[in-house]
Design an enzyme around this catalytic site. Structure first.
Site: not given
Length: 313
Positions: A20, A210, A212, A243, A252
């Site tokens: 990611d 998860h 951000h 993304c 993140n």
């Protein structure tokens, strides 16, 4: 007066920086990625998302997924995983030797169409086939629900859509679930409300988080989740990430910031902060720009067990 927080004794931290974190960056040499992986392993991390088996045209930074996967055998004590977005990607990952796969289903049609060119319903229909493939290979299939709270195209995501995906994923054979705050809009109360609802229907499967950090609320959401017993947490070295198919999404929660927070509160992570800061410095050098991690810039608390030296800028 209460002077303690309800916290778990430890968290089950997953490092997602190599996938990611790097997916929106210009491609870096595979050898550099492996240097980063080695430092992350040395830090004590036991769960690392190494790469993604997706279209190299759509995500050029992940074009070397097979080469990365071929090197993972040298660190047998780590639970390696890879992200996939299709049955074909799952087959390629399994052929490359990766047995723990994460399959993404976006809860919002707008993001799903931008990300994988399929509606949410079409993506969700693939869970069973991918789970069967993975289980036949002796692996695990985790379903990550992207845009679980908000979508850059469709706006707020109705909780019922997330709950429907969670129910179907469980019925189709998923081994774990993870809720993704893809564009970094969720705040603590919303985090715990949705996590709680999903956990109620997950049949005791692990449910992870998860976050951000686009709006600076990532650590706050994680702390709130930990207070209701969520221990499967994603983070990304240096705060890398975003993304490529979600306008406005940024990095993140930095792994070293999460480790600093947890260790300073007595929540074990199994990680050495000094080594993580070194890994964040390497990631910063590899991508050629300053990363947002506060711990990379400032280090840990002087004199504390989690003390660390500041990273280079």
């Amino acid at each position: 007066m209460r002077t303690t927080l309800p916290l778990p004794p430890r968290i089950n931290l997953r490092e997602v920086g190599p996938r990611d974190g790097l997916q929106i960056e210009r491609p870096i040499p595979t050898a550099r990625k492996l240097e980063l992986l080695e430092l992350l392993v040395r830090s004590g991390l036991k769960r690392i998302e190494a790469t993604a088996f997706v279209s190299p045209r759509a995500v050029p930074a992940m074009a070397d997924a097979r080469e990365v996967a071929a090197a993972l055998h040298q660190w047998p004590d780590v639970q390696w995983s890879a992200l996939v977005a299709s049955e074909g990607g799952a087959r390629r990952a399994l052929e490359a030797g990766v047995r723990n796969l994460e399959y993404v289903v976006s809860a919002a049609d707008g993001h799903s169409l931008a990300n994988v060119k399929r509606t949410t319903a079409e993506a969700l229909a693939g869970v069973g086939r991918i789970a069967d493939l993975v289980h036949d290979a002796g692996g695990t299939c985790e379903v990550i629900v992207a845009t679980a709270w908000d979508c850059p195209f469709d706006g707020p995501t109705p909780a019922d859509r997330v709950l429907h995906i969670a129910r179907e994923a469980v019925l189709q054979g998923a081994d774990a679930l993870c809720l993704g705050d893809t564009i970094g809009t969720a705040t603590p109360l919303r985090v715990v409300q949705l996590l709680g609802a999903v956990r109620d229907i997950s049949l005791h499967l692990p449910v992870g988080l998860h976050m951000h950090n686009t709006r600076g609320a990532g650590l706050a959401g994680i702390l709130a989740a930990m207070q209701i017993g969520v221990v499967d947490i994603d983070a990304s070295v240096g705060g890398l990430g975003g993304c490529p198919f979600a306008p406005g999404a940024s990095g993140n929660v930095p792994t070293e910031e999460l480790v600093y927070l947890c260790e300073d509160m007595g929540v074990a992570t199994g990680c050495d902060l000094n080594t993580l800061v070194g890994a964040a410095g390497l990631a910063q050098e590899a991508v050629g720009r300053a990363l947002p991690s506060g711990v990379l810039k400032a280090g840990g608390r002087p004199g504390s067990p989690a003390q660390s030296r500041p990273g280079a800028n």
